[in-house]
Design a protein around this motif. Structure first.
Motif, PDB file in Angstrom:
ATOM      1  N   GLY A 189       0.651  -1.506  -0.264  1.00  0.00           N
ATOM      2  CA  GLY A 189       0.049   0.093  -0.149  1.00  0.00           C
ATOM      3  C   GLY A 189       0.531   1.747   0.145  1.00  0.00           C
ATOM      4  O   GLY A 189       1.754   1.162   0.075  1.00  0.00           O
ATOM      5  N   GLY A 190       0.182   2.346  -0.213  1.00  0.00           N
ATOM      6  CA  GLY A 190       0.909   3.564  -0.262  1.00  0.00           C
ATOM      7  C   GLY A 190       1.887   4.217   0.911  1.00  0.00           C
ATOM      8  O   GLY A 190       2.669   4.460   0.796  1.00  0.00           O
ATOM      9  N   SER A 191       1.276   3.725   2.255  1.00  0.00           N
ATOM     10  CA  SER A 191       1.483   4.049   3.281  1.00  0.00           C
ATOM     11  C   SER A 191       3.203   3.151   3.413  1.00  0.00           C
ATOM     12  O   SER A 191       3.770   3.432   4.063  1.00  0.00           O
ATOM     13  CB  SER A 191       0.535   3.559   4.835  1.00  0.00           C
ATOM     14  N   GLU A 192       2.932   1.930   3.127  1.00  0.00           N
ATOM     15  CA  GLU A 192       4.505   1.336   3.108  1.00  0.00           C
ATOM     16  C   GLU A 192       5.467   1.788   1.973  1.00  0.00           C
ATOM     17  O   GLU A 192       6.775   1.305   2.599  1.00  0.00           O
ATOM     18  CB  GLU A 192       4.606  -0.148   3.126  1.00  0.00           C
ATOM     19  N   SER A 193       5.111   2.227   0.691  1.00  0.00           N
ATOM     20  CA  SER A 193       5.790   2.443  -0.342  1.00  0.00           C
ATOM     21  C   SER A 193       6.369   3.780   0.541  1.00  0.00           C
ATOM     22  O   SER A 193       7.952   3.841   0.530  1.00  0.00           O
ATOM     23  CB  SER A 193       4.585   2.737  -1.544  1.00  0.00           C
ATOM     24  N   ILE A 194       5.758   4.180   0.827  1.00  0.00           N
ATOM     25  CA  ILE A 194       6.343   5.744   1.578  1.00  0.00           C
ATOM     26  C   ILE A 194       7.538   6.025   2.531  1.00  0.00           C
ATOM     27  O   ILE A 194       8.479   6.237   2.333  1.00  0.00           O
ATOM     28  CB  ILE A 194       5.232   7.145   2.288  1.00  0.00           C
ATOM     29  N   PHE A 195       6.994   5.133   2.982  1.00  0.00           N
ATOM     30  CA  PHE A 195       7.521   4.158   4.539  1.00  0.00           C
ATOM     31  C   PHE A 195       8.970   3.519   4.153  1.00  0.00           C
ATOM     32  O   PHE A 195      10.177   3.925   4.397  1.00  0.00           O
ATOM     33  CB  PHE A 195       7.062   3.687   5.478  1.00  0.00           C
ATOM     34  N   MET A 196       8.780   3.124   2.749  1.00  0.00           N
ATOM     35  CA  MET A 196      10.061   2.277   2.473  1.00  0.00           C
ATOM     36  C   MET A 196      11.403   3.861   1.866  1.00  0.00           C
ATOM     37  O   MET A 196      12.336   3.553   1.266  1.00  0.00           O
ATOM     38  CB  MET A 196      10.000   0.803   1.818  1.00  0.00           C
ATOM     39  N   ALA A 197      10.652   4.703   0.899  1.00  0.00           N
ATOM     40  CA  ALA A 197      11.149   4.949   0.055  1.00  0.00           C
ATOM     41  C   ALA A 197      11.857   7.070   1.678  1.00  0.00           C
ATOM     42  O   ALA A 197      13.338   6.473   1.333  1.00  0.00           O
ATOM     43  CB  ALA A 197      10.696   6.802  -0.228  1.00  0.00           C
ATOM     44  N   VAL A 198      11.656   6.924   2.120  1.00  0.00           N
ATOM     45  CA  VAL A 198      11.598   7.515   3.912  1.00  0.00           C
ATOM     46  C   VAL A 198      12.883   6.847   4.106  1.00  0.00           C
ATOM     47  O   VAL A 198      14.366   6.964   4.023  1.00  0.00           O
ATOM     48  CB  VAL A 198      10.625   7.992   4.954  1.00  0.00           C
ATOM     49  N   LYS A 199      13.107   5.450   4.607  1.00  0.00           N
ATOM     50  CA  LYS A 199      13.963   5.078   4.659  1.00  0.00           C
ATOM     51  C   LYS A 199      15.166   4.852   3.826  1.00  0.00           C
ATOM     52  O   LYS A 199      16.742   4.880   4.070  1.00  0.00           O
ATOM     53  CB  LYS A 199      13.755   3.529   5.211  1.00  0.00           C
ATOM     54  N   ALA A 200      15.249   4.649   2.080  1.00  0.00           N
ATOM     55  CA  ALA A 200      15.793   4.808   1.887  1.00  0.00           C
ATOM     56  C   ALA A 200      16.515   5.939   1.673  1.00  0.00           C
ATOM     57  O   ALA A 200      17.855   6.106   1.358  1.00  0.00           O
ATOM     58  CB  ALA A 200      15.101   4.583   0.149  1.00  0.00           C
ATOM     59  N   ALA A 201      16.053   7.078   1.564  1.00  0.00           N
ATOM     60  CA  ALA A 201      16.385   8.262   1.537  1.00  0.00           C
ATOM     61  C   ALA A 201      17.302   8.472   2.818  1.00  0.00           C
ATOM     62  O   ALA A 201      18.170   9.305   2.489  1.00  0.00           O
ATOM     63  CB  ALA A 201      15.330   9.395   1.861  1.00  0.00           C
ATOM     64  N   ARG A 202      16.669   8.247   3.831  1.00  0.00           N
ATOM     65  CA  ARG A 202      17.457   8.556   5.299  1.00  0.00           C
ATOM     66  C   ARG A 202      19.307   7.859   5.215  1.00  0.00           C
ATOM     67  O   ARG A 202      20.353   7.945   5.686  1.00  0.00           O
ATOM     68  CB  ARG A 202      16.807   7.545   6.218  1.00  0.00           C
ATOM     69  N   ASP A 203      19.343   6.100   4.770  1.00  0.00           N
ATOM     70  CA  ASP A 203      20.122   5.468   4.662  1.00  0.00           C
ATOM     71  C   ASP A 203      21.115   6.069   3.728  1.00  0.00           C
ATOM     72  O   ASP A 203      22.715   5.438   3.682  1.00  0.00           O
ATOM     73  CB  ASP A 203      19.954   4.058   3.965  1.00  0.00           C
ATOM     74  N   THR A 204      20.490   6.662   2.769  1.00  0.00           N
ATOM     75  CA  THR A 204      21.460   7.069   1.061  1.00  0.00           C
ATOM     76  C   THR A 204      22.208   7.883   2.047  1.00  0.00           C
ATOM     77  O   THR A 204      23.214   8.264   2.013  1.00  0.00           O
ATOM     78  CB  THR A 204      20.568   7.296   0.409  1.00  0.00           C
ATOM     79  N   HIS A 205      21.693   8.923   3.400  1.00  0.00           N
ATOM     80  CA  HIS A 205      22.366  10.338   3.724  1.00  0.00           C
ATOM     81  C   HIS A 205      23.436   9.872   4.777  1.00  0.00           C
ATOM     82  O   HIS A 205      24.085  10.694   4.834  1.00  0.00           O
ATOM     83  CB  HIS A 205      21.010  10.985   4.316  1.00  0.00           C
ATOM     84  N   ARG A 206      22.911   8.947   5.394  1.00  0.00           N
ATOM     85  CA  ARG A 206      23.771   8.839   5.691  1.00  0.00           C
ATOM     86  C   ARG A 206      25.080   7.716   5.390  1.00  0.00           C
ATOM     87  O   ARG A 206      26.413   8.049   5.474  1.00  0.00           O
ATOM     88  CB  ARG A 206      23.171   7.233   6.956  1.00  0.00           C
ATOM     89  N   VAL A 207      24.965   6.795   4.345  1.00  0.00           N
ATOM     90  CA  VAL A 207      26.126   6.500   3.690  1.00  0.00           C
ATOM     91  C   VAL A 207      27.118   7.866   2.948  1.00  0.00           C
ATOM     92  O   VAL A 207      28.107   7.715   3.035  1.00  0.00           O
ATOM     93  CB  VAL A 207      25.471   5.840   1.723  1.00  0.00           C
ATOM     94  N   ARG A 208      26.038   9.153   2.481  1.00  0.00           N
ATOM     95  CA  ARG A 208      26.975  10.197   2.176  1.00  0.00           C
ATOM     96  C   ARG A 208      27.764  10.526   3.273  1.00  0.00           C
ATOM     97  O   ARG A 208      28.443  12.113   3.587  1.00  0.00           O
ATOM     98  CB  ARG A 208      26.036  11.139   1.646  1.00  0.00           C
ATOM     99  N   GLY A 209      27.634  10.358   4.746  1.00  0.00           N
ATOM    100  CA  GLY A 209      27.922  11.559   5.808  1.00  0.00           C
ATOM    101  C   GLY A 209      27.323  11.351   7.278  1.00  0.00           C
ATOM    102  O   GLY A 209      28.344  11.663   8.128  1.00  0.00           O
ATOM    103  N   SER A 210      25.956  11.325   6.890  1.00  0.00           N
ATOM    104  CA  SER A 210      25.518  11.620   8.120  1.00  0.00           C
ATOM    105  C   SER A 210      26.065  10.080   9.145  1.00  0.00           C
ATOM    106  O   SER A 210      25.540   9.439   8.987  1.00  0.00           O
ATOM    107  CB  SER A 210      24.357  12.487   8.424  1.00  0.00           C
ATOM    108  N   ARG A 211      26.356  10.969  10.506  1.00  0.00           N
ATOM    109  CA  ARG A 211      25.934  10.053  11.564  1.00  0.00           C
ATOM    110  C   ARG A 211      24.972   9.500  11.871  1.00  0.00           C
ATOM    111  O   ARG A 211      24.445   9.326  12.252  1.00  0.00           O
ATOM    112  CB  ARG A 211      26.882  10.125  12.586  1.00  0.00           C
ATOM    113  N   VAL A 212      24.732   8.294  12.559  1.00  0.00           N
ATOM    114  CA  VAL A 212      23.785   7.076  12.725  1.00  0.00           C
ATOM    115  C   VAL A 212      23.565   8.375  14.421  1.00  0.00           C
ATOM    116  O   VAL A 212      24.018   8.293  15.069  1.00  0.00           O
ATOM    117  CB  VAL A 212      24.054   5.700  13.469  1.00  0.00           C
ATOM    118  N   GLY A 213      22.622   8.849  14.968  1.00  0.00           N
ATOM    119  CA  GLY A 213      21.940   9.294  16.047  1.00  0.00           C
ATOM    120  C   GLY A 213      21.481  11.149  15.460  1.00  0.00           C
ATOM    121  O   GLY A 213      21.612  12.206  16.310  1.00  0.00           O
ATOM    122  N   THR A 214      22.638  11.186  14.372  1.00  0.00           N
ATOM    123  CA  THR A 214      22.247  12.768  14.203  1.00  0.00           C
ATOM    124  C   THR A 214      20.854  13.329  13.403  1.00  0.00           C
ATOM    125  O   THR A 214      20.109  12.158  12.758  1.00  0.00           O
ATOM    126  CB  THR A 214      23.026  13.146  12.904  1.00  0.00           C
TER     127      THR A 214
END
Length: 415
Positions: A100-125
């Motif tokens: 469903g849409g909520s799960e699609s949105i959730f997974m998009a947010v997770k992908a964006a967050r994890d990509t941001h971390r790969v680019r240098g933001s620390r866990v906890g930021t």
């Protein structure tokens, strides 16, 4: 209410069927267009094809689409490929189905967050996302789950997202921006191209929530509607959510999530190797997913094809215009925004519109309500075409009664 006990003995199937039918006595008559959301109809044949395909693969589990149920895996691949084609995806793009849409949105947010971390933001930021006030609450659900700050910004007078205010709200810890195509409250498509310019300039992930319009906008455009670009044609768009079980007219639960870069999708997955059975990888929150939903989507997309969807889009747009004309013909009613598709959101200048909604409820309608501004809401499909004259007549009677008798409503807008 007394709690029931687990039954000691089984019940005959015919008796269960009768009991289930009895329980629908209190349901809204959705088949005759009396609910403004939750259910969608494109054509009788699409509904029949989707239901038959769902039941044919009723038992199969889409979690096993790569190992056991290759039929389901191949159909899901086809559905994704068709969506990538529809949304002008470049080489290297990919996607997957969700429930469903909520799960699609959730997974998009997770992908964006994890990509941001790969680019240098620390866990906890403390990361944040910037979105218009009209964006779906599913983004807040995802943000609360991942402890991401949500920055909702005011809309333009047109009730579309304001790119300048979104830019002003962003900073170095902004991991995502959101645009809607269209937004649910007002049925308008945000200025995706202008938001894309902001996102590209600030190097921020842009997600387009096309859960409502993804499988309608392309065909409405092909049918002659003048609608803006919203998908991967726009260079800053990095991911798109689009629900098959809305204007794709597929059986529930079925949505799709697409990424411009397959690497983004891979980073967003759950990849776990923590238990005795070995590595466990899913692209979704859910593990088990109904194989029938995958088969139903595959069958409906192939059954309708571009021509079938174009024909339905043409009929849907004509129906929405007829509803709008009928509503605006009643004294005092006005659209909150110029609707782009099939969602109508309207208010009244000289009466409590929730009191009108209460009277419609007494006549057997489920009234959609908006709380800010206070109004009524219709998300139209072909269920609503035969009900149009009855709805407009009952709306006129309810309006006249409230004007005559006065009164206000304490009802709330709840979805």
């Amino acid at each position: 209410m007394a709690r029931i006990a687990f039954p000691e003995h089984g019940t005959d199937a015919d008796e269960l069927t009768r009991q289930m039918a009895d329980r629908t006595d209190g349901d809204i008559d959705w088949r005759n267009g009396r609910t403004p959301l939750y259910v969608f109809k494109g054509s009788e044949s699409a509904a029949a094809v989707g239901k038959a395909a769902f039941m044919q693969f009723f038992t199969e589990n889409a979690l096993g689409g790569k190992r056991a149920f290759h039929s389901i895996g191949s159909m899901e691949r086809d559905v994704i490929d068709m969506g990538l084609d529809l949304f002008h995806a470049p080489d290297g793009a990919d996607g997957h189905m969700t429930t469903g849409g909520s799960e699609s949105i959730f997974m998009a947010v997770k992908a964006a967050r994890d990509t941001h971390r790969v680019r240098g933001s620390r866990v906890g930021t403390q990361l944040n996302m910037v979105l218009p006030e009209s964006a779906h609450p599913a983004f807040d659900k995802a943000a609360r789950s991942m402890e991401i700050e949500v920055r909702r910004v005011p809309l333009q007078d047109s009730l579309r997202a304001d790119p300048e205010q979104m830019a002003a709200a962003a900073d170095r810890q902004t991991m995502m921006m959101i645009a809607s195509a269209p937004c649910f409250p007002f049925g308008v498509i945000d200025p995706v191209a202008a938001i894309s310019e902001v996102a590209v300039g600030l190097d921020i992930w842009l997600h387009v929530d096309a859960c409502v319009g993804g499988y309608l906008i392309p065909f409405a455009k092909e049918a002659g509607e003048d609608l803006p670009a919203f998908d991967f044609e726009v260079p800053g768009v990095r991911s798109i959510s689009a629900d098959l079980h809305k204007y794709g007219f597929c059986p529930k639960p079925a949505s799709t999530l697409f990424f411009r870069d397959a690497g983004d999708m891979a980073r967003g997955a759950f990849d776990l190797d923590v238990w005795a059975n070995g590595r466990f990888v899913t692209q979704t929150i859910a593990g088990t997913r109904p194989g029938g939903a995958v088969a139903g989507a595959w069958a409906v997309l192939n059954h309708l094809g571009r021509q079938g969807y174009r024909d339905i889009a043409r009929d849907l747009m004509a129906n929405a215009r007829a509803y709008r004309q009928g509503i605006e013909a009643l004294q005092g009613y006005h659209m909150f925004a110029e609707p782009d598709l099939t969602i109508l959101s309207f208010g009244a200048r000289d009466l409590d519109i929730f009191a009108v909604a209460d009277r419609l409820a007494e006549d057997g309608w489920l009234p959609g309500r908006t709380q800010d501004p206070r109004g009524m809401h219709l998300m139209l499909s072909m269920f609503h075409a035969p009900a149009r004259d009855a709805y407009l007549a009952d709306l006129a009677r309810a309006t006249e009664a409230v004007r005559r008798d006065g009164g206000s409503s304490t009802s709330k807008a709840v979805y």
